[in-house]
Design an enzyme around this catalytic site. Sequence first.
Site, short mmCIF file in Angstrom:
data_model
loop_
_atom_site.label_atom_id
_atom_site.label_comp_id
_atom_site.label_asym_id
_atom_site.label_seq_id
_atom_site.Cartn_x
_atom_site.Cartn_y
_atom_site.Cartn_z
CG HIS A 15 16.81 22.03 17.33
ND1 HIS A 15 17.42 20.79 17.34
CD2 HIS A 15 15.77 21.94 18.20
CE1 HIS A 15 16.77 19.99 18.17
NE2 HIS A 15 15.76 20.67 18.71
NE ARG A 17 16.80 22.62 12.09
CZ ARG A 17 16.24 21.71 12.87
NH1 ARG A 17 16.99 20.90 13.60
NH2 ARG A 17 14.93 21.59 12.92
CG ASN A 41 19.10 17.61 16.39
OD1 ASN A 41 19.47 18.70 16.84
ND2 ASN A 41 17.88 17.41 15.93
CE LYS A 98 17.68 15.99 23.82
NZ LYS A 98 17.19 17.15 23.08
CG HIS A 135 13.41 13.64 22.33
ND1 HIS A 135 13.17 14.64 21.41
CD2 HIS A 135 12.35 12.79 22.22
CE1 HIS A 135 12.03 14.40 20.78
NE2 HIS A 135 11.52 13.27 21.26
CG HIS A 173 11.19 18.81 23.97
ND1 HIS A 173 10.99 17.49 24.28
CD2 HIS A 173 12.21 18.83 23.07
CE1 HIS A 173 11.83 16.74 23.61
NE2 HIS A 173 12.59 17.54 22.86
CG ASP A 246 12.24 21.68 20.56
OD1 ASP A 246 13.39 21.55 20.09
OD2 ASP A 246 11.33 20.85 20.38
CG HIS A 250 12.28 21.87 9.61
ND1 HIS A 250 13.31 21.02 9.28
CD2 HIS A 250 11.88 21.51 10.85
CE1 HIS A 250 13.51 20.16 10.28
NE2 HIS A 250 12.66 20.45 11.24
CB ALA A 262 8.75 17.31 13.74
#
Length: 344
Positions: A15, A17, A41, A98, A135, A173, A246, A250, A262
């Site tokens: 990710h 972001r 996402n 995904k 996922h 994952h 993964d 954050h 998470a």
Amino acid sequence: MTQITLLTPDDWHLHFRDGDMLQETVPATARLFQRAIVMPNLLPPVTDAKLASAYRERILAARPEGSSFEPLMTIFLTNDTSKQDIIDAKAAGVVAAKLYPAGATTNSDAAVKGLDALFPIFETMAEIGMLLLVHGEVTESHIDIFDREALFIERNLSRIVDAFPQLKVVFEHITTKEAAEFVTSASDNVAATITPQHLLLNRNDLLVGGVRPHNFCLPVLKRNIHQEALRAAVATGSSKFFLGTDSAPHEKHRKESACGCAGCYSAWSALELYAQVFDDLGVIEKLEGFASTHGPDFYGLPRNTGTVTLVKESWTVPSEIILPNGNPIVPFFAGEEVNWKVKS
């Protein structure tokens, strides 16, 4: 062995972001990885070719000067995804779509609520050679969070794999013994990524001696028997298992809160931590397959031609990193000693 040279690795799940966070995340991954599968996402999610192409341009703009790092783009499946969306995405260079069950992870509220409605989409994907990334957790509120992956296999993933034997599926994952066994016994069109945290840690590392928010990720860490099953799976050297960090950043205050986010931000230490795991297992020679060859072979992409050398030398992961906006982020394994280091 005190030194190992690998073909340049790729990260098959992360990710980045968006916005100014890209100035941190893209260089962190481009440091060692030649390519990465970029999760879709965002808010709003990356659901079509146009959004994927625009996101790719933002990632490319954040690469360090002189970098040849290549983002591999994905789209986010929803109940509104059409066959034409898949065809257009493939034409635009998107390599995978995904599947998130709604509510399974960060920014997944727009995701799939009725799996059977997507079967025509899976059929199109199989026909045109687009991979399905999964996922794998059910999300009903009454189901224990530690049981959600195993139930997803039983209820959903086995049905998809049986119905579409030509569809290439990556179970992302994975965290359980059941998942490792499912992938091992499935056809050659089914593979899995495994994160550093699920190889290094189990749920005691999340909950014993206090809650450890920087070890909190989804799917959540499981009990020791599952960690050991994942370690055993990678130790076989099976081409069905490959590297997917993964890595999921954050800001510190979003992790250290009453309702913490998470995700483990592992980009700065992931390859070195995987080396530590493979060394501990006595199979350091199998790291190259996991990190550098199994992934591109499964995706049907060429292997990288460059190399990365790791040496057995201790270093300490920084306690925090300052983001472009001035806020701190705590990297995975912060303040911990790692036994392998990239040779500069």
